[in-house]
Motif scaffolding. Structure first.
Motif, PDB file in Angstrom:
ATOM      1  N   ALA A  87      -7.132  21.009   4.610  1.00 28.79           N
ATOM      2  CA  ALA A  87      -5.931  21.512   3.926  1.00 28.79           C
ATOM      3  C   ALA A  87      -4.801  20.496   4.018  1.00 28.79           C
ATOM      4  O   ALA A  87      -4.101  20.216   3.030  1.00 28.79           O
ATOM      5  CB  ALA A  87      -5.507  22.843   4.543  1.00 28.79           C
ATOM      6  N   GLN A  88      -4.642  19.908   5.185  1.00 34.48           N
ATOM      7  CA  GLN A  88      -3.551  18.956   5.384  1.00 34.48           C
ATOM      8  C   GLN A  88      -3.777  17.684   4.564  1.00 34.48           C
ATOM      9  O   GLN A  88      -2.843  17.134   3.979  1.00 34.48           O
ATOM     10  CB  GLN A  88      -3.461  18.620   6.870  1.00 34.48           C
ATOM     11  N   VAL A  89      -5.032  17.228   4.530  1.00 35.62           N
ATOM     12  CA  VAL A  89      -5.363  16.031   3.748  1.00 35.62           C
ATOM     13  C   VAL A  89      -5.023  16.272   2.276  1.00 35.62           C
ATOM     14  O   VAL A  89      -4.400  15.431   1.618  1.00 35.62           O
ATOM     15  CB  VAL A  89      -6.860  15.692   3.906  1.00 35.62           C
ATOM     16  N   ARG A  90      -5.402  17.425   1.778  1.00 35.47           N
ATOM     17  CA  ARG A  90      -5.165  17.705   0.353  1.00 35.47           C
ATOM     18  C   ARG A  90      -3.679  17.810   0.054  1.00 35.47           C
ATOM     19  O   ARG A  90      -3.205  17.298  -0.964  1.00 35.47           O
ATOM     20  CB  ARG A  90      -5.916  18.968  -0.045  1.00 35.47           C
ATOM     21  N   ALA A  91      -2.955  18.458   0.942  1.00 36.37           N
ATOM     22  CA  ALA A  91      -1.507  18.596   0.729  1.00 36.37           C
ATOM     23  C   ALA A  91      -0.840  17.219   0.763  1.00 36.37           C
ATOM     24  O   ALA A  91       0.015  16.901  -0.071  1.00 36.37           O
ATOM     25  CB  ALA A  91      -0.911  19.508   1.800  1.00 36.37           C
ATOM     26  N   SER A 115       3.543   5.955  13.776  1.00 38.48           N
ATOM     27  CA  SER A 115       2.986   7.162  14.412  1.00 38.48           C
ATOM     28  C   SER A 115       3.308   8.417  13.611  1.00 38.48           C
ATOM     29  O   SER A 115       2.594   9.404  13.706  1.00 38.48           O
ATOM     30  CB  SER A 115       3.492   7.283  15.850  1.00 38.48           C
ATOM     31  N   ARG A 116       4.366   8.384  12.814  1.00 42.04           N
ATOM     32  CA  ARG A 116       4.637   9.607  12.038  1.00 42.04           C
ATOM     33  C   ARG A 116       3.586   9.815  10.948  1.00 42.04           C
ATOM     34  O   ARG A 116       3.481  10.889  10.380  1.00 42.04           O
ATOM     35  CB  ARG A 116       6.045   9.570  11.446  1.00 42.04           C
ATOM     36  N   ASN A 117       2.825   8.778  10.667  1.00 42.94           N
ATOM     37  CA  ASN A 117       1.744   8.925   9.683  1.00 42.94           C
ATOM     38  C   ASN A 117       0.405   9.224  10.343  1.00 42.94           C
ATOM     39  O   ASN A 117      -0.646   9.141   9.691  1.00 42.94           O
ATOM     40  CB  ASN A 117       1.660   7.677   8.810  1.00 42.94           C
ATOM     41  N   LEU A 118       0.465   9.533  11.620  1.00 39.02           N
ATOM     42  CA  LEU A 118      -0.702  10.084  12.306  1.00 39.02           C
ATOM     43  C   LEU A 118      -0.418  11.574  12.488  1.00 39.02           C
ATOM     44  O   LEU A 118       0.339  11.969  13.361  1.00 39.02           O
ATOM     45  CB  LEU A 118      -0.921   9.417  13.664  1.00 39.02           C
ATOM     46  N   ARG A 119      -1.004  12.365  11.641  1.00 41.72           N
ATOM     47  CA  ARG A 119      -0.729  13.807  11.658  1.00 41.72           C
ATOM     48  C   ARG A 119      -1.503  14.475  12.788  1.00 41.72           C
ATOM     49  O   ARG A 119      -2.659  14.138  13.027  1.00 41.72           O
ATOM     50  CB  ARG A 119      -1.208  14.434  10.349  1.00 41.72           C
ATOM     51  N   THR A 120      -0.856  15.425  13.422  1.00 43.92           N
ATOM     52  CA  THR A 120      -1.555  16.233  14.421  1.00 43.92           C
ATOM     53  C   THR A 120      -2.119  17.464  13.730  1.00 43.92           C
ATOM     54  O   THR A 120      -1.382  18.260  13.155  1.00 43.92           O
ATOM     55  CB  THR A 120      -0.594  16.651  15.542  1.00 43.92           C
ATOM     56  N   VAL A 121      -3.434  17.588  13.780  1.00 37.55           N
ATOM     57  CA  VAL A 121      -4.092  18.704  13.112  1.00 37.55           C
ATOM     58  C   VAL A 121      -4.199  19.877  14.082  1.00 37.55           C
ATOM     59  O   VAL A 121      -4.462  19.680  15.276  1.00 37.55           O
ATOM     60  CB  VAL A 121      -5.505  18.286  12.644  1.00 37.55           C
ATOM     61  N   LEU A 135       0.810  -1.222   0.000  1.00 31.33           N
ATOM     62  CA  LEU A 135       0.000   0.000   0.000  1.00 31.33           C
ATOM     63  C   LEU A 135       0.843   1.272   0.000  1.00 31.33           C
ATOM     64  O   LEU A 135       1.965   1.269   0.509  1.00 31.33           O
ATOM     65  CB  LEU A 135      -0.872   0.016   1.264  1.00 31.33           C
ATOM     66  N   PRO A 136       0.289   2.355  -0.557  1.00 27.83           N
ATOM     67  CA  PRO A 136       0.916   3.653  -0.303  1.00 27.83           C
ATOM     68  C   PRO A 136       0.784   3.985   1.182  1.00 27.83           C
ATOM     69  O   PRO A 136       0.096   3.266   1.917  1.00 27.83           O
ATOM     70  CB  PRO A 136       0.093   4.607  -1.175  1.00 27.83           C
ATOM     71  N   THR A 137       1.400   5.047   1.621  1.00 28.79           N
ATOM     72  CA  THR A 137       1.424   5.370   3.054  1.00 28.79           C
ATOM     73  C   THR A 137       0.053   5.829   3.544  1.00 28.79           C
ATOM     74  O   THR A 137      -0.389   6.942   3.249  1.00 28.79           O
ATOM     75  CB  THR A 137       2.466   6.476   3.319  1.00 28.79           C
ATOM     76  N   LEU A 138      -0.609   4.948   4.289  1.00 29.05           N
ATOM     77  CA  LEU A 138      -1.908   5.306   4.873  1.00 29.05           C
ATOM     78  C   LEU A 138      -1.673   6.367   5.945  1.00 29.05           C
ATOM     79  O   LEU A 138      -0.848   6.170   6.845  1.00 29.05           O
ATOM     80  CB  LEU A 138      -2.587   4.075   5.471  1.00 29.05           C
ATOM     81  N   THR A 139      -2.423   7.449   5.848  1.00 26.12           N
ATOM     82  CA  THR A 139      -2.163   8.589   6.715  1.00 26.12           C
ATOM     83  C   THR A 139      -3.432   8.970   7.476  1.00 26.12           C
ATOM     84  O   THR A 139      -4.512   9.052   6.892  1.00 26.12           O
ATOM     85  CB  THR A 139      -1.668   9.784   5.863  1.00 26.12           C
ATOM     86  N   GLY A 140      -3.274   9.143   8.783  1.00 24.69           N
ATOM     87  CA  GLY A 140      -4.411   9.486   9.632  1.00 24.69           C
ATOM     88  C   GLY A 140      -4.232  10.865  10.257  1.00 24.69           C
ATOM     89  O   GLY A 140      -3.122  11.418  10.269  1.00 24.69           O
ATOM     90  N   TYR A 141      -5.312  11.393  10.806  1.00 26.37           N
ATOM     91  CA  TYR A 141      -5.325  12.756  11.329  1.00 26.37           C
ATOM     92  C   TYR A 141      -6.062  12.778  12.657  1.00 26.37           C
ATOM     93  O   TYR A 141      -7.140  12.200  12.783  1.00 26.37           O
ATOM     94  CB  TYR A 141      -6.010  13.696  10.328  1.00 26.37           C
TER      95      TYR A 141
END
Ligand SMILES: *Cc1c(COP(=O)(O)O)cnc(C)c1O
Length: 476
Positions: A215-219, A194-200, A168-174
């Motif tokens: 904005a972060q999701v789109r970027a 954990s680095r793919n869990l973004r702090t919004v 998979l590509p890098t699954l990213t959470g927020y």
């Protein structure tokens, strides 16, 4: 069984005295050193003893040293007083001792019912099979995020169960700044990193900012990542803040994200008409974690995960070896196909008893009492020049600090850091501390409906007294 009957009667008398006497004792006291040594050093017994003797020993060596929850002036962390009905439910459940994994026995059917009740209380949709009881919200979060990960992988054309994450590509959470540590733990455990869990970014009140999320999701998507998950809070641990769930659900719908709502502590706040509006959009989540062992007072352990799509959840966890085939015929299969546990405790009986004893009305009344007392505590704090309220009281947590005028900022930090332990040791109230926006704080969690205004006054007086004492010892 005569031994059990007689000792059981003694045990119930002992526990009734214990529960009935809690309010007249210190909220908490350190365990006496000799008693601690006895507990730590207990040798493995060679010979057995009678049940009466064991009950007496529980009364002598265990019950005198409680954590403090149960007392009306325990405001620490998020730990409830046990509902007496739930205590009896737990006893009966232990006597039956089934594995609530599946099959045709009362416990399995009761779990289906209480999960539906919990969904009804929280106002969350509940198609058959769409949830189960767990050890707590930490486990509920692992289950929910596991389902989110499966769905994301499927949408990307992969089967994460078979292929793992490598395909998979890098699954990213927020998640918001104030999200609970169990979210990060789940992300780590699920191999997402954990680095793919973004702090919004959050607003000043600690609410996840929906525009910043989008904005972060789109970027991230533009940078080749695969955004798949947003975690919102229906009551943060530090301040009880409830995110703008409707706005976050809009972003999730637009961006194709799984919306998980952490309602471990706060979801049942929706039952109070005064604050219910804050929870608008809760019913739009893909998954919701809640903790009946918090605001409902169900004896630990009892969490619950609810999902929108039962089939997706089952596809995430179902693994049925031939010796566990389900022949029950309702088509829903076993609970063990929807989560991690195979042998599962009979949690539903204590939930049933707790809810049945209060009724929906009683639970709503209890919740409303707690939020009203939390707001009242906020008023008392604001009326007290030595104290500073640190956040609007949105559900039933009141965050504040001791901050008399003219005290050096660095010293204030040290006093506030030491304050909760000092209050605890005085024995008249129990609060815990946290760090809010970089500053030491005290936060009181109100989930015991037995709390009254005089209890709040004691808490305020104790914080002031402990603060003044600490100022002398730390400042001098
Ligand atoms: C308590 C809590 C959790 C963790 O739940 P456990 O039942 O302790 O595993 C997660 N989120 C919030 C907001 C909580 O209050």
């Amino acid at each position: 069984m005569n031994d059990f009957r007689a000792a059981g009667h003694s045990a119930v008398d002992l526990l009734a005295d214990y529960l009935g006497g809690l309010a007249d004792r210190p909220v908490w006291q350190p365990v006496e050193p000799a008693a601690r040594e006895r507990l730590l050093g207990l040798p493995l017994p060679v010979r057995g003893r009678g049940l009466e003797e064991l009950v007496a020993e529980i009364g002598r060596e265990v019950l005198p040293y409680p954590m403090g929850n149960g007392h009306p002036r325990f405001f620490g962390w998020v730990n409830a007083a046990p509902a007496p009905a739930g205590v009896l439910g737990a006893l009966a459940a232990a006597a039956m001792n089934p594995s609530s994994a599946g099959g045709d026995h009362a416990d399995v059917h009761l779990e289906r019912t209480v999960v539906r009740w919990i969904a009804e209380l929280a106002g969350f949709p509940h198609p058959p099979g769409a949830g189960l009881l767990t050890s707590g919200a930490s486990m509920a979060t692992i289950v929910a995020l596991g389902a989110a990960r499966s769905r994301a992988a499927l949408r990307l054309g992969a089967d994460v169960r078979e292929q793992g994450l490598a395909a998979l590509p890098t699954l990213t959470g927020y998640a918001g700044v104030e999200s609970h540590s169990c979210v990060r733990k789940a992300v780590e455990l699920l191999g997402l990193g954990s680095r793919n869990l973004r702090t919004v970014a959050s607003d000043a009140g600690g609410h996840l900012d929906p525009a910043a999320l989008q904005a972060q999701v789109r970027a991230d998507r533009a940078a080749g990542l695969a955004p798949f998950l947003a975690v919102a809070s229906a009551g943060t641990v530090n301040t009880g803040a409830v995110d703008d769930l409707d706005a976050i659900a809009d972003v999730c719908a637009e961006e194709g994200l799984w919306l998980h709502v952490d309602g471990a502590y706060g979801a049942f706040g929706v039952l109070d008409p005064v604050v219910a509006h804050r929870y608008a959009g809760l019913d739009r989540a893909d998954s919701l974690a809640l903790d009946p062992h918090k605001w409902l007072g169900v004896p630990v352990d009892c969490g619950c995960v609810l999902v929108r799509d039962p089939a997706g959840l089952r596809a995430t966890f179902s693994l049925v070896p031939s010796y566990l085939r389900d022949d029950s015929g309702d088509g829903l299969g076993w609970f063990s196909e929807y989560g991690i546990e195979q042998t599962r405790p009979f949690r539903s009986l204590k939930v049933w008893a707790t809810i049945a004893a209060a009724g929906r009305e009683g639970i709503a009344r209890n919740v409303a009492q707690c939020t009203a007392m939390a707001r009242r505590l906020g008023e008392l704090v604001e009326a007290e020049p030595e104290l500073e309220l640190l956040a609007a009281v949105e559900s039933s947590i009141t965050a504040f600090r001791w901050a008399p005028a003219g005290v050096d900022a660095e010293l204030l930090e040290r006093v506030n850091q030491a304050l909760p332990a000092a209050v605890q040791e005085r024995g008249r109230a129990f609060v815990t501390g946290t760090v809010l926006a970089g500053r030491e704080a005290v936060r009181a969690c109100l989930i015991n409906p037995a709390v009254t205004e005089p209890d709040l006054a004691v808490l305020v007086a104790e914080v002031r007294a402990a603060g003044a004492e600490l100022l002398k010892t730390l400042g001098g």
